[in-house]
Design an enzyme around this catalytic site. Structure first.
Site, short mmCIF file in Angstrom:
data_model
loop_
_atom_site.label_atom_id
_atom_site.label_comp_id
_atom_site.label_asym_id
_atom_site.label_seq_id
_atom_site.Cartn_x
_atom_site.Cartn_y
_atom_site.Cartn_z
N LYS A 59 46.13 -1.98 -29.69
CA LYS A 59 44.94 -1.33 -30.24
C LYS A 59 45.10 0.19 -30.15
CE LYS A 59 39.87 -1.47 -29.61
NZ LYS A 59 38.77 -1.98 -28.74
N SER B 43 35.27 -4.41 -31.45
CA SER B 43 35.99 -3.34 -32.08
C SER B 43 37.49 -3.57 -32.24
CB SER B 43 35.78 -2.05 -31.29
OG SER B 43 36.36 -2.16 -29.99
N SER C 187 34.51 -6.55 -27.20
CA SER C 187 35.41 -6.09 -28.28
C SER C 187 36.74 -6.82 -28.36
CB SER C 187 35.67 -4.59 -28.15
OG SER C 187 34.57 -3.86 -28.63
#
Lengths: 449, 91
Positions: free
Chosen positions: A45, A120, A144
């Site tokens: 990420k 996210s 997330s």
């Protein structure tokens, strides 16, 4: 064992990512042609810093930022044979539940490209679900990792707060943030977490509790396991998400688990508590983006004050600004006790409620999300309805306990549904065992290959 | 809790964020809606709760190599002679 060819991973990304948009940056020439036998591709990420690729956090404010160091989790992965094939898309600074708040465009759900991949960490989840990488790292503040794992039909794990070093994870809300993992199979997540877990002198909140061997006894079943259904969470749940959850519970009953209703009376306050505490911490953490030391500096700023206001005004997107504003308000003179102080008290109550429940139960179950993946654009103009998609996941962040999402079937529209398993602090081992049992009995992961 | 445009302007000042007038108006109404939801915390029963959190352990205060200054310079918008450069703040 986590395995996969680096070349094949990069080829799959090239062929599919035009449609999915899971990646913000893909490794090019810096992947060596010959790989050691134990190497495996992994996606990261893009709020985890890396020396060999830029880190954007899905924001324009970081510009072309290259970190002087690797995040501890990234360094541990590299040492264990992980080859980083790219950095994945996210809501700006991990603030969101759909990746629609990324400054660089939305990530599409591999199951239905008119729908969000969740967020996210939507890019990491979509990359695993689309077969671009076997495993990926994400981060959690309120769900997330688990929410996008649920939307994409894969396994997603948020470990205990303090289990994984946050050094090099760009801070959102420091008392809630934790790095998590994605994979298609439960055992791969167990293996990946074991690689990155453990104390790190560069993060004072990382725990000295020894890391268990998560795969030891992972196949020993759930006979006699005390399984709690969180009554307050599922009370108003109807339709196919409810039916799917009830069917999942039945799998445990058949396996010999002792299933009963558990009570976490304050769980309904979680989203309200979360949006005060997370935003208060975010408003302070994001004050470091000042246009002076790194990142975007406004070209029109003439004074020091203008550098702050204009650089932040131009660099941050609307959701980040909204959260900074809410957090600043909650911490401001005259409102601090009524909002931040109150939220901390309710958070303590929630932690106490979970501690009481775990005296009676080894694991607690809820669905991971109240609905399957929603359509792109459906919630983006209604912040509160977007926030409520984390209603089942945020409690674990507030309590600091480990929790994971496991595929539990499909909706009538063919979208993945997901079961959430929560466990007491540092009891990841029992959580993985319960998840492995469910995977063995149901094998929904097969649909993803 | 109603946030009007003037209150939003005050908070934006504290947060060092620039907004144009229409954005400020929209921000005020969105904040009002979200704070309306958060009002539910007033009803929560917190009477029996004791603080149970471990304090964050402090690490030993020992020197270690710092970040390479050349790498810091690469990321800085304006950097000269080992310093970040900002507009003059005193006359």
């Amino acid at each position: 064992m986590i395995s996969g060819s680096i070349d094949e991973s990069l080829r799959t990304i090239r062929e599919n990512d035009g449609r999915i948009h899971a990646f913000l940056h893909v490794a090019k020439h810096d992947v060596p042609a010959i790989q050691p036998a134990d190497s495996f591709p992994v996606a990261i990420k893009d709020n985890l810093v890396t020396t060999d690729m830029p880190t954007t956090c899905g924001s324009r404010i970081l510009g072309e930022f290259y970190s002087p160091f690797d995040a501890t989790a990234v360094a541990r992965l590299r040492a264990a044979g992980g080859v980083i094939v790219g950095k994945t898309n996210l809501d700006e600074f991990a603030m969101g539940s759909s990746t629609e708040h990324s400054a660089f465009g939305v990530t599409r759900n591999p199951w239905d490209d008119t729908r969000v991949a969740g967020g996210s960490s939507g890019g990491s989840a979509a990359a695993v679900a689309a077969g671009m990488v076997p495993v990926a790292l994400g981060s959690e503040t309120g769900g997330s990792v688990r929410q996008p794992a649920a939307f994409c039909g894969i396994v997603g794990v948020k470990p205990t707060y303090g289990r994984v070093s946050r050094n090099g994870l760009v801070a959102f809300a420091s008392s809630l943030d934790q790095i998590g993992v994605f994979s298609r199979r439960v055992a791969e997540s167990a293996e990946l977490l074991a690689i990155i877990a453990g104390h790190d002198p560069l993060d004072s909140t990382s725990s000295r509790v020894l890391v268990d061997d998560y795969r030891d006894g992972i196949d020993s079943g759930v006979s006699g396991l005390r399984v709690g259904i969180v009554g307050e969470a599922i009370r108003d749940l109807k339709g196919e998400v409810r039916a799917n959850f009830d069917a999942a519970v039945e799998v445990y009953r058949r396996g010999g688990a002792k299933v009963e209703t558990a009570h976490v009376p304050s769980i309904g306050y979680s989203i309200a508590v979360y949006y005060i505490i997370a935003n208060a911490e975010a408003s302070t953490n994001l004050s470091r983006f000042d246009g002076i030391r790194y990142g975007h500096r406004s070209a029109r700023a003439r004074t020091l004050g203008e550098i702050y206001f204009d650089s932040r005004g131009e660099g941050f997107g609307p959701e980040v600004k909204r959260r900074i504003m809410l957090g600043t308000f909650a911490l401001s003179s005259g409102y601090y006790d009524a909002y931040y102080g109150r939220a901390q008290k309710v958070r303590a109550k929630l932690r106490a409620d979970f501690a009481t429940a775990f005296k009676q139960f080894d694991i607690l179950l809820t669905p991971t999300t109240p609905e399957p993946a929603f359509r792109i654009g459906e919630k983006v103009s209604d912040p509160l309805s977007m926030y409520l998609s984390d209603i089942f996941t945020a409690p674990a962040n507030l309590a600091g306990i480990p929790a994971m999402a496991v595929p539990s079937g499909f909706s009538s529209e063919g979208l993945p549904l997901s079961l959430q398993i929560m466990a007491p602090h540092f009891q990841e081992k029992v959580m993985f065992r319960a998840a492995q049992f469910f995977e063995n009995e149901t094998a929904y992961w097969r649909a993803t290959t | 809790m109603k946030i009007d445009r003037e209150e939003a302007r005050r908070i934006a000042g504290l947060a060092h964020l620039e907004f144009d007038e229409p954005s400020l108006e929209q921000m005020a109404s969105e904040m009002t809606a979200i704070l309306g939801y958060i009002e539910m915390l007033r009803d929560a029963d917190v009477t029996e709760t004791a603080a149970d959190r471990e304090p964050t352990p402090l690490r030993d205060d020992v020197t270690r190599p710092s970040t390479d200054r050349a790498l810091v310079e690469k990321n800085a918008p304006s950097f000269e002679n080992g310093f970040f450069v900002v507009p003059k703040v005193i006359e």
